[in-house]
Design a protein around this motif. Sequence first.
Motif, PDB file in Angstrom:
ATOM      1  N   VAL F  63     -11.185 -18.166  -6.294  1.00  0.00           N
ATOM      2  CA  VAL F  63     -11.350 -17.340  -6.721  1.00  0.00           C
ATOM      3  C   VAL F  63     -11.239 -15.601  -6.215  1.00  0.00           C
ATOM      4  O   VAL F  63     -10.473 -15.230  -6.168  1.00  0.00           O
ATOM      5  N   ALA F  64     -11.914 -15.622  -5.289  1.00  0.00           N
ATOM      6  CA  ALA F  64     -11.601 -14.991  -4.246  1.00  0.00           C
ATOM      7  C   ALA F  64     -10.506 -14.773  -3.738  1.00  0.00           C
ATOM      8  O   ALA F  64     -10.228 -13.393  -3.322  1.00  0.00           O
ATOM      9  N   THR F  65      -9.866 -15.426  -3.033  1.00  0.00           N
ATOM     10  CA  THR F  65      -9.035 -15.656  -1.960  1.00  0.00           C
ATOM     11  C   THR F  65      -7.631 -15.715  -3.330  1.00  0.00           C
ATOM     12  O   THR F  65      -7.047 -14.235  -2.535  1.00  0.00           O
ATOM     13  N   GLU F  66      -7.943 -15.792  -4.083  1.00  0.00           N
ATOM     14  CA  GLU F  66      -6.609 -15.362  -5.170  1.00  0.00           C
ATOM     15  C   GLU F  66      -6.475 -13.917  -5.444  1.00  0.00           C
ATOM     16  O   GLU F  66      -5.760 -13.233  -5.636  1.00  0.00           O
ATOM     17  N   PHE F  67      -8.050 -13.741  -6.164  1.00  0.00           N
ATOM     18  CA  PHE F  67      -7.848 -12.101  -5.889  1.00  0.00           C
ATOM     19  C   PHE F  67      -7.363 -11.134  -4.939  1.00  0.00           C
ATOM     20  O   PHE F  67      -7.068 -10.322  -5.575  1.00  0.00           O
ATOM     21  N   ALA F  68      -7.463 -11.319  -3.870  1.00  0.00           N
ATOM     22  CA  ALA F  68      -7.596 -10.411  -2.847  1.00  0.00           C
ATOM     23  C   ALA F  68      -6.253 -10.142  -3.055  1.00  0.00           C
ATOM     24  O   ALA F  68      -5.157  -9.030  -3.303  1.00  0.00           O
ATOM     25  N   THR F  69      -5.288 -11.349  -3.190  1.00  0.00           N
ATOM     26  CA  THR F  69      -3.551 -11.439  -3.262  1.00  0.00           C
ATOM     27  C   THR F  69      -3.709 -10.554  -4.017  1.00  0.00           C
ATOM     28  O   THR F  69      -2.610  -9.646  -4.259  1.00  0.00           O
ATOM     29  N   ILE F  70      -4.244 -10.961  -5.674  1.00  0.00           N
ATOM     30  CA  ILE F  70      -4.253 -10.386  -6.386  1.00  0.00           C
ATOM     31  C   ILE F  70      -4.104  -8.443  -6.496  1.00  0.00           C
ATOM     32  O   ILE F  70      -3.429  -7.899  -7.415  1.00  0.00           O
ATOM     33  N   ALA F  71      -4.974  -8.327  -5.822  1.00  0.00           N
ATOM     34  CA  ALA F  71      -6.317  -7.080  -5.510  1.00  0.00           C
ATOM     35  C   ALA F  71      -4.631  -5.965  -4.994  1.00  0.00           C
ATOM     36  O   ALA F  71      -4.028  -4.837  -5.077  1.00  0.00           O
ATOM     37  N   ALA F  72      -4.398  -6.505  -3.586  1.00  0.00           N
ATOM     38  CA  ALA F  72      -3.224  -6.292  -3.033  1.00  0.00           C
ATOM     39  C   ALA F  72      -2.314  -5.727  -3.832  1.00  0.00           C
ATOM     40  O   ALA F  72      -1.563  -4.725  -3.750  1.00  0.00           O
ATOM     41  N   ALA F  73      -1.502  -7.346  -4.287  1.00  0.00           N
ATOM     42  CA  ALA F  73      -0.311  -6.821  -5.301  1.00  0.00           C
ATOM     43  C   ALA F  73      -0.426  -5.959  -6.332  1.00  0.00           C
ATOM     44  O   ALA F  73       0.067  -4.413  -6.819  1.00  0.00           O
ATOM     45  N   ASN F  74      -1.446  -5.336  -6.286  1.00  0.00           N
ATOM     46  CA  ASN F  74      -1.897  -3.936  -7.890  1.00  0.00           C
ATOM     47  C   ASN F  74      -2.313  -2.954  -6.831  1.00  0.00           C
ATOM     48  O   ASN F  74      -2.532  -1.874  -7.727  1.00  0.00           O
ATOM     49  N   ASP F  75      -1.686  -2.835  -5.507  1.00  0.00           N
ATOM     50  CA  ASP F  75      -2.832  -1.332  -4.815  1.00  0.00           C
ATOM     51  C   ASP F  75      -3.751  -1.377  -5.556  1.00  0.00           C
ATOM     52  O   ASP F  75      -4.471   0.228  -5.070  1.00  0.00           O
ATOM     53  N   TYR F  76      -5.047  -2.625  -5.772  1.00  0.00           N
ATOM     54  CA  TYR F  76      -6.347  -2.300  -5.558  1.00  0.00           C
ATOM     55  C   TYR F  76      -6.777  -1.009  -7.317  1.00  0.00           C
ATOM     56  O   TYR F  76      -7.697  -0.507  -7.514  1.00  0.00           O
ATOM     57  N   TRP F  77      -4.939  -0.872  -7.992  1.00  0.00           N
ATOM     58  CA  TRP F  77      -5.408  -0.593  -9.419  1.00  0.00           C
ATOM     59  C   TRP F  77      -5.326   0.637  -8.876  1.00  0.00           C
ATOM     60  O   TRP F  77      -6.389   2.047  -9.702  1.00  0.00           O
ATOM     61  N   HIS F  78      -5.258   1.565  -7.822  1.00  0.00           N
ATOM     62  CA  HIS F  78      -5.808   3.217  -7.799  1.00  0.00           C
ATOM     63  C   HIS F  78      -5.010   4.084  -8.650  1.00  0.00           C
ATOM     64  O   HIS F  78      -5.449   5.176  -8.875  1.00  0.00           O
ATOM     65  N   VAL F  79      -4.145   3.139  -8.743  1.00  0.00           N
ATOM     66  CA  VAL F  79      -2.973   4.640 -10.645  1.00  0.00           C
ATOM     67  C   VAL F  79      -2.929   2.943 -11.512  1.00  0.00           C
ATOM     68  O   VAL F  79      -2.838   1.236 -11.312  1.00  0.00           O
TER      69      VAL F  79
END
Lengths: 81, 81, 81, 81, 81, 81
Positions: F63-79
């Motif tokens: 899950v940590a590896t999958e989440f790393a990809t999703i977080a990068a895809a969402n630019d870490y929800w900065h916006v």
Amino acid sequence: METITLIPANSLLTATPEEGRQLAIKMARLIIKATQPDAQIREKLRDVYANDAMMLIAIGQTVATEFATIAAANDYWHVTR
Amino acid sequence: METITLIPANSLLTATPEEGRQLAIKMARLIIKATQPDAQIREKLRDVYANDAMMLIAIGQTVATEFATIAAANDYWHVTR
Amino acid sequence: METITLIPANSLLTATPEEGRQLAIKMARLIIKATQPDAQIREKLRDVYANDAMMLIAIGQTVATEFATIAAANDYWHVTR
Amino acid sequence: METITLIPANSLLTATPEEGRQLAIKMARLIIKATQPDAQIREKLRDVYANDAMMLIAIGQTVATEFATIAAANDYWHVTR
Amino acid sequence: METITLIPANSLLTATPEEGRQLAIKMARLIIKATQPDAQIREKLRDVYANDAMMLIAIGQTVATEFATIAAANDYWHVTR
Amino acid sequence: METITLIPANSLLTATPEEGRQLAIKMARLIIKATQPDAQIREKLRDVYANDAMMLIAIGQTVATEFATIAAANDYWHVTR
């Protein structure tokens, strides 16, 4: 799946690296909780992994990966929030 | 959880790669400490993993992941601080 | 912890990918040395992991992660130093 | 350590993803060779891991990490070389 | 090594995340095929890992790493191709 | 392979980190489903891994590896979307 909050405050942004590290541990634990919602079973498993060298190391690997994401999200705290 | 400082000096920034490497080892060990606060148990586990080839390798994997984050935080020390 | 130099030349920058690869292996080994400073024990463990398929694979995973960091530090040697 | 070439052509750059994938497998194997230079032992271990589901999966993890580095080095082959 | 195509269409670019995910699974399987070309042995091993919780989890880790590379290659599908 | 949807809504973009975390868990589970389509077997395996400390930790790593990809895809929800 019991609706468990997986990311406290629904944000990866923290004021400092230390808080980011705490968040990484918290997020890792919440996945174990989401996968095994039974608190008694988790408590029993806690006694297992907290006394097993390889499992303690494996937990460290999970936290390291979670922290990598949180650190990137916070641009490595180059700018203190 | 006993409040353990997880990141000494609360910063990922180090003057050199060597210091960054030391920090990676320290951070990895502090997660084991945070998960197993009992020093006696940790000392006993130390004798286990320090004499087990697979566990030593697994510790290396954790440190490698922690170091990847620290190296990125320091922009790979392209500019010496 | 015996003060062991963890990163020879205290730099991640190498002239070529091959040197970067050698550095990755060296860095991985130095973490094992830092965790188990006793050369005799390490030599004994070397006979274990060098003849165990899973451990050899696990070492490969560590080197792959270390190399990923070194390659990024050298901007993948797009510009030869 | 027997001087083994760890990165054929001393470059991470390949013309295509397929070649990048081949390089990732090659690089992973060369670390096993560098750690266990004895060809006979490696051949014996090959029979072990090629018939063990978990070891085959672990090899896949190593190649995936090596390939991630090679793909980044080639900017994901957005521009064909 | 039997020349097996390791990346169908020799590209990491896919129209959608779903296709990227399918590619990640395919690429992971092709590494197992490249390492163990014998289809009968692979079929036998499939029965092993498809019924073993830890192996199924380990496969998920490989696919997650492969997918991270494919997602980055496709700039996370921010722009639909 | 039973055509299983591997990424619900065929997108890595989520409104918040919490949703991104849920997606990471979902994506990890769907790979297990794609590898073992038989719901009864998966249910039986669920009882195994949900009560095994090391397997729970290993799931957290996925899950940590999958989440790393999703977080990068969402630019870490900065916006916030």
